[in-house]
Scaffold this motif. Structure first.
Motif, PDB file in Angstrom:
ATOM      1  N   LEU A  70       0.825  -1.214   0.000  1.00 32.11           N
ATOM      2  CA  LEU A  70       0.000   0.000   0.000  1.00 32.11           C
ATOM      3  C   LEU A  70       0.859   1.262   0.000  1.00 32.11           C
ATOM      4  O   LEU A  70       0.527   2.236  -0.678  1.00 32.11           O
ATOM      5  CB  LEU A  70      -0.965  -0.013   1.182  1.00 32.11           C
ATOM      6  N   ASP A  71       1.959   1.240   0.731  1.00 33.78           N
ATOM      7  CA  ASP A  71       2.872   2.387   0.712  1.00 33.78           C
ATOM      8  C   ASP A  71       3.425   2.586  -0.699  1.00 33.78           C
ATOM      9  O   ASP A  71       3.508   3.715  -1.187  1.00 33.78           O
ATOM     10  CB  ASP A  71       4.021   2.190   1.697  1.00 33.78           C
ATOM     11  N   GLY A  72       3.791   1.491  -1.368  1.00 32.80           N
ATOM     12  CA  GLY A  72       4.303   1.573  -2.728  1.00 32.80           C
ATOM     13  C   GLY A  72       3.280   2.103  -3.711  1.00 32.80           C
ATOM     14  O   GLY A  72       3.626   2.708  -4.725  1.00 32.80           O
ATOM     15  N   LEU A  73       2.011   1.859  -3.417  1.00 29.57           N
ATOM     16  CA  LEU A  73       0.914   2.368  -4.258  1.00 29.57           C
ATOM     17  C   LEU A  73       0.507   3.778  -3.853  1.00 29.57           C
ATOM     18  O   LEU A  73      -0.387   4.363  -4.467  1.00 29.57           O
ATOM     19  CB  LEU A  73      -0.308   1.439  -4.136  1.00 29.57           C
ATOM     20  N   THR A  74       1.096   4.304  -2.811  1.00 22.74           N
ATOM     21  CA  THR A  74       0.763   5.593  -2.186  1.00 22.74           C
ATOM     22  C   THR A  74      -0.699   5.657  -1.742  1.00 22.74           C
ATOM     23  O   THR A  74      -1.348   6.705  -1.836  1.00 22.74           O
ATOM     24  CB  THR A  74       1.124   6.814  -3.074  1.00 22.74           C
ATOM     25  N   VAL A  75      -1.200   4.546  -1.244  1.00 24.51           N
ATOM     26  CA  VAL A  75      -2.549   4.493  -0.667  1.00 24.51           C
ATOM     27  C   VAL A  75      -2.390   4.757   0.825  1.00 24.51           C
ATOM     28  O   VAL A  75      -1.866   3.923   1.564  1.00 24.51           O
ATOM     29  CB  VAL A  75      -3.225   3.125  -0.915  1.00 24.51           C
ATOM     30  N   ARG A  76      -2.813   5.922   1.247  1.00 22.56           N
ATOM     31  CA  ARG A  76      -2.628   6.341   2.641  1.00 22.56           C
ATOM     32  C   ARG A  76      -3.913   6.230   3.475  1.00 22.56           C
ATOM     33  O   ARG A  76      -3.850   6.096   4.685  1.00 22.56           O
ATOM     34  CB  ARG A  76      -2.125   7.779   2.696  1.00 22.56           C
ATOM     35  N   GLU A  77      -5.051   6.314   2.807  1.00 19.49           N
ATOM     36  CA  GLU A  77      -6.307   6.270   3.565  1.00 19.49           C
ATOM     37  C   GLU A  77      -6.649   4.825   3.960  1.00 19.49           C
ATOM     38  O   GLU A  77      -6.148   3.881   3.368  1.00 19.49           O
ATOM     39  CB  GLU A  77      -7.433   6.882   2.734  1.00 19.49           C
TER      40      GLU A  77
END
Length: 157
Positions: free
Chosen positions: A112-119
């Motif tokens: 998720l960090d690699g996808l820049t999904v923060r929510e």
């Protein structure tokens, strides 16, 4: 490290089925690769970019397209990230994270960090993917908005 596949022929057959399931999906998707500590991880992304994020986790020895096929019309309304699970897919790292700790949870957080999904996300998980989803929820409860866990069973009459 020992391969999760018994033979190259078996690996190729699973790769063929992966491709067939992906081709049969009734919606468009992007194929992404995210670098993680376990190795490059394939993610199939679909749905509107501003949609609520759903993380799709497949069952054992399956793949992202297999679980995506269970979502019906959800990819039209939600942003879906179908992750090929490490040690369980032909398009995932062959690494086998330790199931006794939070290794799978840490790995999903890396993806998720690699996808820049923060929510916070809603994991939609089938069978083995449910274990991975629960491991992620225990590791990073603040990153989980809810869980959808599906276990299919066969009834013999």
């Amino acid at each position: 490290m020992k391969s999760i596949f018994r033979s190259l022929e078996g690996r190729n057959r699973l790769c063929d089925w992966y491709t067939r399931f992906a081709a049969a999906l009734p919606f468009a998707f992007d194929t992404l690769s995210v670098n993680t500590s376990l190795g490059p991880t394939r993610v199939l992304r679909s749905g509107p970019s501003d949609g609520t994020p759903i993380v799709v986790l497949h069952g054992a020895l399956a793949g992202a397209p297999h679980a995506l096929g269970q979502l019906g019309d959800l990819p039209g309304r939600y942003r879906t990230y179908a992750i090929d699970i490490a040690g369980q897919s032909v398009h995932a790292p062959e690494a086998r994270p330790d199931v006794r700790g939070d290794a799978f949870g840490r790995w999903i957080a890396e993806v998720l960090d690699g996808l820049t999904v923060r929510e916070p996300v809603i994991p939609f998980a089938v069978s083995w993917g449910g274990f991975v989803a629960l491991n992620f929820a225990a590791h990073a409860p603040d990153r989980v908005a809810g869980l959808a866990l599906v276990v299919l069973s066969l009834i013999h009459i």
